[in-house]
Write an enzyme that holds these catalytic residues in place. Structure first.
Site, PDB file in Angstrom:
ATOM      1  NE  ARG A  47      21.705  -4.149  33.353  1.00 18.33           N
ATOM      2  CZ  ARG A  47      20.657  -4.867  33.737  1.00 18.33           C
ATOM      3  NH1 ARG A  47      19.738  -4.346  34.500  1.00 18.33           N
ATOM      4  NH2 ARG A  47      20.534  -6.112  33.360  1.00 18.33           N
ATOM      5  CB  ILE A  61      30.128  -3.924  37.675  1.00 20.31           C
ATOM      6  CG1 ILE A  61      28.823  -3.552  38.378  1.00 20.31           C
ATOM      7  CG2 ILE A  61      31.217  -4.202  38.695  1.00 20.31           C
ATOM      8  CD1 ILE A  61      28.142  -4.712  39.070  1.00 20.31           C
ATOM      9  N   PRO A  62      30.060  -2.094  34.423  1.00 19.07           N
ATOM     10  CG  PRO A  62      31.055  -0.490  33.072  1.00 19.07           C
ATOM     11  CD  PRO A  62      31.305  -1.357  34.264  1.00 19.07           C
ATOM     12  CG  HIS A  63      26.119  -5.642  33.914  1.00 16.87           C
ATOM     13  ND1 HIS A  63      26.426  -4.736  34.911  1.00 16.87           N
ATOM     14  CD2 HIS A  63      24.853  -6.046  34.150  1.00 16.87           C
ATOM     15  CE1 HIS A  63      25.381  -4.611  35.726  1.00 16.87           C
ATOM     16  NE2 HIS A  63      24.412  -5.384  35.270  1.00 16.87           N
ATOM     17  N   GLY A  64      25.604  -5.683  30.206  1.00 21.38           N
ATOM     18  CA  GLY A  64      24.426  -5.546  29.362  1.00 21.38           C
ATOM     19  C   GLY A  64      23.133  -5.817  30.117  1.00 21.38           C
TER      20      GLY A  64
END
Length: 146
Positions: A47, A61-64
């Site tokens: 991502r 906001i690290p997310h997949g």
């Protein structure tokens, strides 16, 4: 709130060598909380390679990826604080809010986080807090609608 942002998901006073290390730490916490399957952290890196998760005010906001939702066991947040800052493509990040969302819950998360960041005093408290309880209180509005 406890099930969305468990107390053990708030990690303060950390260090990271770069944004990739910070994202790796975020993924590791989500794994440790049993919120995601083993492949999810790699999707967080994917991502970031496609679009930066930096949202301003020292927060990322690290997310997949969208496809990685199948790897999410339960919607969970983790907050990792890096007081010395992490270089995020020329910006400095001190707070990572790692997101594992099964559906569109992340939209609610982003909305609530944006409200906190629009208040400079609250944003500063989030970046500099030394108390997990204070962080939890600041972010409580994130979890109430999930």
């Amino acid at each position: 709130m406890a099930e969305v942002l468990p107390a053990e998901g708030i990690r303060l006073g950390l260090t990271a060598t770069d944004k990739w290390d910070a994202i790796g730490q975020c993924g590791a916490v989500l794994l440790e909380l049993d919120a995601v399957e083993a492949g999810y952290p790699e999707t967080m890196l994917a991502r970031e390679k496609s679009v930066s998760t930096f949202i301003g005010e020292g927060v990322a906001i690290p997310h997949g990826t969208d496809e990685s939702r199948a790897l999410v066991k339960q919607t969970t947040l983790a907050v990792l604080q890096f007081p010395s800052g992490v270089d995020w493509d020329g910006q400095t990040v001190t707070i990572c809010v790692a997101i594992a969302a099964k559906g569109d819950e992340h939209v609610t998360v982003l909305s609530a986080l944006a409200q906190i960041l629009m208040d400079p005093a609250q944003a500063e408290r989030l970046r500099t807090s030394s108390s997990p309880d204070e962080v939890r209180g600041l972010l409580e509005s994130i979890g109430k609608d999930l």
